[in-house]
Motif scaffolding. Structure first.
Motif, PDB file in Angstrom:
ATOM      1  N   THR A 173       0.709  -1.251   0.080  1.00 55.59           N
ATOM      2  CA  THR A 173      -0.181  -0.176   0.315  1.00 55.59           C
ATOM      3  C   THR A 173       1.069   1.266  -0.186  1.00 55.59           C
ATOM      4  N   GLN A 174       2.455   1.515   0.642  1.00 59.33           N
ATOM      5  CA  GLN A 174       3.006   2.758   0.638  1.00 59.33           C
ATOM      6  C   GLN A 174       3.684   2.439  -0.968  1.00 59.33           C
ATOM      7  N   ALA A 175       3.846   2.077  -1.518  1.00 60.46           N
ATOM      8  CA  ALA A 175       4.115   1.703  -2.751  1.00 60.46           C
ATOM      9  C   ALA A 175       3.355   2.146  -4.130  1.00 60.46           C
ATOM     10  N   ASP A 176       1.780   2.127  -3.697  1.00 61.04           N
ATOM     11  CA  ASP A 176       0.843   2.209  -4.478  1.00 61.04           C
ATOM     12  C   ASP A 176       0.679   3.942  -4.223  1.00 61.04           C
ATOM     13  N   ARG A 177       0.936   4.573  -3.655  1.00 64.21           N
ATOM     14  CA  ARG A 177       1.338   6.078  -3.294  1.00 64.21           C
ATOM     15  C   ARG A 177       1.872   6.341  -4.639  1.00 64.21           C
ATOM     16  N   ASN A 178       0.980   7.094  -5.018  1.00 61.93           N
ATOM     17  CA  ASN A 178       1.803   8.812  -5.551  1.00 61.93           C
ATOM     18  C   ASN A 178       2.159   9.683  -5.290  1.00 61.93           C
ATOM     19  N   GLU A 179       3.679   9.361  -5.186  1.00 60.50           N
ATOM     20  CA  GLU A 179       4.295  10.660  -4.330  1.00 60.50           C
ATOM     21  C   GLU A 179       4.027  11.469  -5.662  1.00 60.50           C
ATOM     22  N   CYS A 180       4.705  11.797  -6.423  1.00 58.42           N
ATOM     23  CA  CYS A 180       4.694  12.758  -7.570  1.00 58.42           C
ATOM     24  C   CYS A 180       3.528  13.713  -6.920  1.00 58.42           C
ATOM     25  N   LEU A 181       1.854  12.963  -7.602  1.00 60.55           N
ATOM     26  CA  LEU A 181       0.746  13.488  -7.093  1.00 60.55           C
ATOM     27  C   LEU A 181       0.883  14.364  -5.905  1.00 60.55           C
ATOM     28  N   LEU A 182       0.620  13.568  -4.472  1.00 57.79           N
ATOM     29  CA  LEU A 182       0.480  13.488  -3.190  1.00 57.79           C
ATOM     30  C   LEU A 182       1.676  15.004  -3.001  1.00 57.79           C
ATOM     31  N   LEU A 183       3.173  14.204  -3.163  1.00 57.68           N
ATOM     32  CA  LEU A 183       4.127  14.925  -2.829  1.00 57.68           C
ATOM     33  C   LEU A 183       4.920  15.960  -3.603  1.00 57.68           C
ATOM     34  N   SER A 184       4.735  16.271  -4.706  1.00 53.11           N
ATOM     35  CA  SER A 184       5.974  16.287  -5.579  1.00 53.11           C
ATOM     36  C   SER A 184       7.220  15.968  -5.687  1.00 53.11           C
ATOM     37  N   MET A 242      -5.300  15.887 -14.162  1.00 56.54           N
ATOM     38  CA  MET A 242      -7.246  15.241 -13.144  1.00 56.54           C
ATOM     39  C   MET A 242      -7.383  13.464 -13.067  1.00 56.54           C
ATOM     40  N   GLN A 243      -7.398  12.883 -14.330  1.00 52.81           N
ATOM     41  CA  GLN A 243      -7.354  11.608 -14.168  1.00 52.81           C
ATOM     42  C   GLN A 243      -6.177  10.609 -12.792  1.00 52.81           C
ATOM     43  N   ARG A 244      -5.302  11.164 -13.045  1.00 59.34           N
ATOM     44  CA  ARG A 244      -4.438  10.469 -12.361  1.00 59.34           C
ATOM     45  C   ARG A 244      -4.737  10.956 -10.770  1.00 59.34           C
ATOM     46  N   LEU A 245      -5.361  11.735 -10.808  1.00 59.00           N
ATOM     47  CA  LEU A 245      -5.437  12.389  -9.103  1.00 59.00           C
ATOM     48  C   LEU A 245      -7.133  11.907  -8.486  1.00 59.00           C
ATOM     49  N   GLU A 246      -7.782  11.545  -9.878  1.00 54.48           N
ATOM     50  CA  GLU A 246      -9.109  10.613  -9.356  1.00 54.48           C
ATOM     51  C   GLU A 246      -8.989   9.637  -8.841  1.00 54.48           C
ATOM     52  N   ARG A 247      -8.222   8.931  -9.601  1.00 50.32           N
ATOM     53  CA  ARG A 247      -7.726   7.461  -9.632  1.00 50.32           C
ATOM     54  C   ARG A 247      -7.345   6.810  -8.114  1.00 50.32           C
ATOM     55  N   GLU A 248      -6.255   8.328  -7.616  1.00 55.15           N
ATOM     56  CA  GLU A 248      -5.460   8.249  -6.254  1.00 55.15           C
ATOM     57  C   GLU A 248      -6.257   8.138  -5.191  1.00 55.15           C
ATOM     58  N   ILE A 249      -7.229   8.542  -5.633  1.00 51.05           N
ATOM     59  CA  ILE A 249      -8.172   9.404  -4.896  1.00 51.05           C
ATOM     60  C   ILE A 249      -9.344   7.936  -4.359  1.00 51.05           C
ATOM     61  N   GLN A 250      -9.574   7.826  -5.971  1.00 55.77           N
ATOM     62  CA  GLN A 250     -10.825   6.397  -5.084  1.00 55.77           C
ATOM     63  C   GLN A 250      -9.898   4.612  -4.604  1.00 55.77           C
ATOM     64  N   LYS A 251      -7.920   4.911  -4.949  1.00 56.26           N
ATOM     65  CA  LYS A 251      -7.500   4.390  -3.296  1.00 56.26           C
ATOM     66  C   LYS A 251      -8.432   3.910  -2.034  1.00 56.26           C
ATOM     67  N   GLY A 252      -8.877   5.588  -1.607  1.00 58.19           N
ATOM     68  CA  GLY A 252      -8.836   5.867  -0.490  1.00 58.19           C
ATOM     69  C   GLY A 252      -8.298   5.229   0.754  1.00 58.19           C
ATOM     70  N   THR A 253      -8.653   5.387   1.473  1.00 61.16           N
ATOM     71  CA  THR A 253      -7.726   5.098   2.722  1.00 61.16           C
ATOM     72  C   THR A 253      -7.068   3.301   3.225  1.00 61.16           C
ATOM     73  N   ARG A 254      -7.557   2.541   2.379  1.00 62.53           N
ATOM     74  CA  ARG A 254      -6.823   1.320   1.811  1.00 62.53           C
ATOM     75  C   ARG A 254      -5.231   2.129   1.454  1.00 62.53           C
ATOM     76  N   VAL A 255      -5.063   2.856   1.311  1.00 61.24           N
ATOM     77  CA  VAL A 255      -3.263   3.402   0.741  1.00 61.24           C
ATOM     78  C   VAL A 255      -2.996   4.696   1.444  1.00 61.24           C
ATOM     79  N   TYR A 256      -3.889   6.000   0.745  1.00 64.72           N
ATOM     80  CA  TYR A 256      -3.880   6.938   1.300  1.00 64.72           C
ATOM     81  C   TYR A 256      -4.623   7.469   2.958  1.00 64.72           C
ATOM     82  N   THR A 257      -3.554   8.495   4.105  1.00 66.84           N
ATOM     83  CA  THR A 257      -4.159   8.530   4.886  1.00 66.84           C
ATOM     84  C   THR A 257      -5.171   9.374   5.388  1.00 66.84           C
TER      85      THR A 257
END
Length: 91
Positions: free
Chosen positions: A25-36, A50-65
């Motif tokens: 789940t840590q590896a699934d994070r997109n650090e470029c979008l989240l933290l640059s 926009m598409q990449r951000l939407e995909r990351e948001i859909q991962k929800g709390t299983r990947v992101y806080t």
């Protein structure tokens, strides 16, 4: 005796597999979008971003806080606002 060995082995396997799941789940994070961070030559057009951000948001709390999800949602809103500004007549 065999039963005790099997129980210990099963317990070890469960603890190691839990660690692997957390790493995935840590590896699934997109650090470029989240933290640059880790943005090796990554240049997106606004629609792709926009598409990449939407995909990351859909991962929800299983990947992101929850805090990180809010950050991604804010970045998506900012990106959508930029697109609206660019589409305004007279630009």
């Amino acid at each position: 005796m065999k039963r005790a060995i099997m129980l210990v082995t099963a317990a070890l396997l469960m603890t190691t597999s839990t660690g692997v799941f957390a790493e995935q789940t840590q590896a699934d994070r997109n650090e470029c979008l989240l933290l640059s961070r880790n943005c090796k030559d990554q240049v997106d057009d606004i629609y792709t971003r926009m598409q990449r951000l939407e995909r990351e948001i859909q991962k929800g709390t299983r990947v992101y806080t929850p805090k990180e999800l809010r950050q991604l949602q804010e970045k998506l809103a900012e990106t959508q606002e930029m697109l609206k500004d660019m589409e305004k007549p007279g630009r």
